[in-house]
Design a protein around this motif. Structure first.
Motif, PDB file in Angstrom:
ATOM      1  N   ASP A 159     -23.477 -23.486 -25.802  1.00 19.52           N
ATOM      2  CA  ASP A 159     -24.866 -23.876 -25.449  1.00 19.52           C
ATOM      3  C   ASP A 159     -25.699 -22.753 -25.060  1.00 19.52           C
ATOM      4  OD1 ASP A 159     -24.147 -26.381 -25.992  1.00 19.52           O
ATOM      5  OD2 ASP A 159     -23.717 -27.018 -23.753  1.00 19.52           O
TER       6      ASP A 159
ATOM      7  N   GLU B  36     -26.658 -20.737 -27.740  1.00 16.22           N
ATOM      8  CA  GLU B  36     -27.766 -21.419 -28.807  1.00 16.22           C
ATOM      9  C   GLU B  36     -29.041 -21.079 -28.273  1.00 16.22           C
ATOM     10  OE1 GLU B  36     -26.782 -25.697 -29.112  1.00 16.22           O
ATOM     11  OE2 GLU B  36     -25.466 -25.262 -30.526  1.00 16.22           O
TER      12      GLU B  36
ATOM     13  N   ARG C  61     -29.274 -21.093 -34.775  1.00 18.24           N
ATOM     14  CA  ARG C  61     -28.974 -21.859 -33.759  1.00 18.24           C
ATOM     15  C   ARG C  61     -28.612 -23.426 -34.679  1.00 18.24           C
ATOM     16  NH1 ARG C  61     -33.929 -22.442 -31.114  1.00 18.24           N
ATOM     17  NH2 ARG C  61     -32.969 -20.737 -29.833  1.00 18.24           N
ATOM     18  N   ARG C  62     -29.458 -23.705 -35.817  1.00 14.12           N
ATOM     19  CA  ARG C  62     -29.002 -24.848 -36.592  1.00 14.12           C
ATOM     20  C   ARG C  62     -27.653 -24.653 -37.038  1.00 14.12           C
ATOM     21  NH1 ARG C  62     -34.584 -24.400 -37.666  1.00 14.12           N
ATOM     22  NH2 ARG C  62     -34.126 -23.412 -39.664  1.00 14.12           N
TER      23      ARG C  62
ATOM     24  N   GLU D 233     -25.100 -25.537 -34.304  1.00 14.19           N
ATOM     25  CA  GLU D 233     -25.154 -26.945 -34.077  1.00 14.19           C
ATOM     26  C   GLU D 233     -24.096 -27.765 -35.213  1.00 14.19           C
ATOM     27  OE1 GLU D 233     -29.089 -27.984 -34.198  1.00 14.19           O
ATOM     28  OE2 GLU D 233     -29.518 -27.288 -31.915  1.00 14.19           O
TER      29      GLU D 233
END
Length: 106
Positions: free
Chosen positions: A14, A17, A25-26, A29
């Protein structure tokens, strides 16, 4: 014990990110999701193999080993705590270096 390692890894990722740009970041995720498991494991093994077998290459190399281990740590519990600690160390280093940058805008 395994749940604590998972929590530490989730907190560390986290934090990671929040430090990376949008596309990265995507990807993070997506890679953390359960639906990515069948891509995550082969990709992790490939990154580790490339990092070990071709550490001198300019685009792929030894830096791929930690990325592969990070991906693999979502599926192998004993890797979670060490990878969480490694990520937190890297984030701390990044923040210290960024804070000392002569080009930093106030």
């Amino acid at each position: 014990m395994a749940k604590e390692g998972k929590r530490q890894l989730d907190r560390a990722v986290d934090d990671l990110e929040h430090e990376v740009p949008g596309k990265a970041r995507r990807f993070i995720e997506w890679a953390r999701s359960d639906r990515a498991r069948w891509v995550r494991i082969p990709l992790a093994l490939a990154l580790i193999a490339v990092g070990i077998l071709a550490p001198y290459m300019p685009i792929v190399g030894v830096e791929d080993v930690p990325v592969g281990l990070l991906l693999l740590s979502y599926d192998i519990p004993f890797l979670r705590k060490p990878m969480a600690a490694f990520i937190e160390w890297l984030i701390g280093l990044w923040r210290r270096l960024r804070g000392k940058s002569p080009h930093r805008k106030s």
